[in-house]
Design a protein around this motif. Structure first.
Motif, mmCIF file in Angstrom:
data_model
loop_
_atom_site.group_PDB
_atom_site.id
_atom_site.type_symbol
_atom_site.label_atom_id
_atom_site.label_comp_id
_atom_site.label_asym_id
_atom_site.label_seq_id
_atom_site.Cartn_x
_atom_site.Cartn_y
_atom_site.Cartn_z
ATOM 1 N N VAL A 147 18.430 2.019 44.051
ATOM 2 C CA VAL A 147 19.762 1.441 45.420
ATOM 3 C C VAL A 147 20.551 0.988 43.500
ATOM 4 O O VAL A 147 20.724 0.217 42.726
ATOM 5 C CB VAL A 147 19.017 -0.145 44.801
ATOM 6 N N THR A 148 21.625 0.599 44.540
ATOM 7 C CA THR A 148 23.587 0.239 43.349
ATOM 8 C C THR A 148 24.266 0.223 44.998
ATOM 9 O O THR A 148 23.994 -0.944 45.344
ATOM 10 C CB THR A 148 23.528 1.602 43.314
ATOM 11 N N ASP A 149 25.955 -0.474 44.798
ATOM 12 C CA ASP A 149 26.570 -0.338 45.069
ATOM 13 C C ASP A 149 27.475 0.383 44.955
ATOM 14 O O ASP A 149 27.737 1.091 44.665
ATOM 15 C CB ASP A 149 27.657 -1.645 44.993
ATOM 16 N N GLY A 150 28.344 0.110 46.628
ATOM 17 C CA GLY A 150 29.014 1.899 46.915
ATOM 18 C C GLY A 150 30.635 1.595 45.512
ATOM 19 O O GLY A 150 30.927 2.626 45.524
ATOM 20 N N PHE A 206 20.436 4.072 48.066
ATOM 21 C CA PHE A 206 20.929 3.090 48.728
ATOM 22 C C PHE A 206 21.911 2.567 48.209
ATOM 23 O O PHE A 206 21.848 1.897 47.295
ATOM 24 C CB PHE A 206 20.048 2.738 49.384
ATOM 25 N N ASP A 207 23.734 2.948 48.464
ATOM 26 C CA ASP A 207 24.650 2.051 47.909
ATOM 27 C C ASP A 207 25.082 0.613 48.912
ATOM 28 O O ASP A 207 26.471 1.021 48.553
ATOM 29 C CB ASP A 207 25.672 3.263 47.165
ATOM 30 N N ALA A 208 24.498 1.028 49.668
ATOM 31 C CA ALA A 208 25.896 -0.459 50.849
ATOM 32 C C ALA A 208 25.156 -2.079 49.931
ATOM 33 O O ALA A 208 25.471 -3.145 50.573
ATOM 34 C CB ALA A 208 24.489 -0.183 51.741
ATOM 35 N N VAL A 209 24.858 -2.244 49.094
ATOM 36 C CA VAL A 209 24.315 -3.543 48.578
ATOM 37 C C VAL A 209 25.784 -4.212 48.441
ATOM 38 O O VAL A 209 27.023 -3.768 47.973
ATOM 39 C CB VAL A 209 23.720 -3.295 46.178
ATOM 40 N N PRO A 269 23.394 -10.164 51.781
ATOM 41 C CA PRO A 269 22.273 -10.215 52.873
ATOM 42 C C PRO A 269 21.245 -10.026 53.437
ATOM 43 O O PRO A 269 20.239 -8.765 52.820
ATOM 44 C CB PRO A 269 23.251 -10.563 54.515
ATOM 45 N N GLU A 270 19.752 -10.299 54.420
ATOM 46 C CA GLU A 270 18.935 -9.835 54.210
ATOM 47 C C GLU A 270 19.035 -8.963 54.989
ATOM 48 O O GLU A 270 18.343 -7.975 55.017
ATOM 49 C CB GLU A 270 18.414 -11.236 55.609
ATOM 50 N N SER A 271 19.610 -8.801 55.997
ATOM 51 C CA SER A 271 20.312 -7.053 57.142
ATOM 52 C C SER A 271 20.578 -6.353 55.563
ATOM 53 O O SER A 271 20.036 -5.267 56.089
ATOM 54 C CB SER A 271 21.686 -7.921 57.311
ATOM 55 N N GLY A 322 24.186 -4.034 39.183
ATOM 56 C CA GLY A 322 24.596 -5.489 38.484
ATOM 57 C C GLY A 322 23.560 -6.280 39.216
ATOM 58 O O GLY A 322 22.272 -6.112 40.047
ATOM 59 N N GLY A 323 23.588 -7.799 38.925
ATOM 60 C CA GLY A 323 22.549 -8.820 39.554
ATOM 61 C C GLY A 323 22.095 -7.847 41.464
ATOM 62 O O GLY A 323 20.533 -8.331 41.370
ATOM 63 N N SER A 324 22.767 -8.289 42.221
ATOM 64 C CA SER A 324 22.456 -8.165 43.652
ATOM 65 C C SER A 324 21.347 -6.790 43.523
ATOM 66 O O SER A 324 21.111 -6.861 44.398
ATOM 67 C CB SER A 324 23.941 -8.255 44.345
#
Length: 386
Positions: A38-41, A66-69, A74-76, A98-100
């Motif tokens: 789990v990460t971000d783009g 999954f890089d859509a953080v 949001p919940e979605s 990061g934290g998210s």
């Protein structure tokens, strides 16, 4: 001594460059091999993940990324993550970012195989049963999410809710300071001040403050205050980067047990209404809240003066030491280069009453503050920060 309980993650490893060997570590720690990362783009596009991915694949892991953080997820986003993980039949979760990202990873590890709805998890101790194995690797030195049992999600246009449960403590955490070297100065400043807020609010919390959380908060504040400016000025300073990351983690362990208070309560509406990043929102509200709390928290602030690196010469009384502590925190925030006024962060003045009303909804946090805080007080603090 008053009875107390202290909880934290099961295992913590610190290694510069350790993320490049994470496959070997996870292979030794777990039998699971179908991994959700789990990460971000932005982090994925930067290439920071590439050595870790190569290590995981070389060690026999099948990796679903999954890089859509996004910030203030949001919940979605969480529900999309869970759906993708279920489709891939993952059996272990790695939060990397990061934290998210780490917050989403925590709840994903719970929900992937849970029959509970997300709505039923909000609050304290509402998670039932277990979760998938969970590993966290932070890439910022701020939130402390890698060692907390808390996840915050955005639940509407302007509202946030939290899940607090022991199941959210990770099985393993890896601190690799090299991952934080790419952070720009403003992000370094905001996340570093966020971590200092965690340490300060844990030390002054009205509930569950204990000798272990106090020790962690003091050492966190010492590390962070000593190295914040150096990390902001030279992002590749290894000593500063490692100290900031460890300091943020120690502060996270402290506030996971002695929860945060009014700075966070006033910061959350700034994120929800004005989309100000959480660390920066905390930085903007820290000075006014410290001044507001001084009348009750002076004895505690006095004890934080030395760890914060305040000039103690001639301070004299307890109140004098407390004021030196407050002056030191303002000095650090100025030197970090972070914005110091709400107006500088794009907040409109006519928004302040709405922010004050929203802050009153954070009852879980406000209950921990050394001084009771009413809506009129919140409005005065926003005006002081404006």
């Amino acid at each position: 001594m008053q009875p107390f309980q202290f909880d934290t993650v099961a295992s913590l490893a610190v290694e510069w460059g350790g993320a490049a060997h994470i496959g070997e570590r996870l292979g030794a720690w777990f039998t699971a091999r179908n991994l959700l990362l789990v990460t971000d783009g932005g982090l994925r596009a930067s290439g920071v993940l590439d050595p870790a991915l190569a290590s995981l694949q070389a060690s026999g892991f099948t990796v679903t990324v999954f890089d859509a953080v996004v910030a203030d997820p949001p919940e979605s986003v969480l529900l999309d993550c869970v759906a993708r993980a279920r489709a891939a039949q993952v059996d272990i979760v790695l939060g990397f970012g990061g934290g998210s990202s780490m917050d989403v990873a925590k709840l994903a590890a719970v929900l992937i195989r849970s029959g509970q709805s997300l709505a039923s998890l909000y609050g304290i101790g509402k998670v039932e049963g277990g979760r998938l194995p969970l590993v966290q690797v932070p890439t910022t030195a701020g939130t402390g999410s890698e060692v907390t049992n808390i996840t915050i999600l955005t639940t509407g246009e302007t509202t946030k809710m939290g899940v607090v449960a022991d199941q959210l403590y990770a099985d393993r955490v890896l601190l690799d300071g090299a991952l934080t070297c790419g952070l720009p100065p403003l992000h370094t400043a905001a996340t570093g001040i966020d971590a200092m807020v965690h340490a300060i609010e844990a030390y002054t919390s009205r509930h569950r403050k204990n000798p272990i959380s106090d020790l962690l908060a003091c050492e966190a504040l010492r590390l962070l205050s000593t190295h914040l400016v150096a990390a902001c000025r030279n992002g590749n300073d290894r000593t500063a980067r490692e100290a900031m990351l460890l300091g943020a983690t120690l502060a996270g362990q402290a506030f996971a047990n002695a929860p945060v208070a009014a700075v966070h309560a006033l910061a959350y509406p700034l994120g929800g209404r004005c989309h100000i990043p959480h660390g920066l929102a905390n930085a903007l509200m820290l000075g006014p809240v410290l001044g507001f709390n001084l009348k009750a928290a002076a004895p505690l602030y006095a004890r934080l003066a030395a760890p914060a690196g305040a000039d103690l010469a001639g301070a004299g009384s307890e109140e004098g030491l407390a004021r030196r502590f407050l002056a030191r925190m303002l000095e650090l925030m100025d030197a970090s280069g972070a914005p110091r006024r709400l107006r500088d962060a794009g907040v409109a003045e006519d928004m302040l009453p709405t922010l004050a009303a929203d802050a009153m909804l954070q009852t879980r946090l406000l209950a921990n503050n050394p001084v009771p805080l009413e809506e009129a007080d919140a409005l005065a603090l926003y005006r002081a920060a404006y």
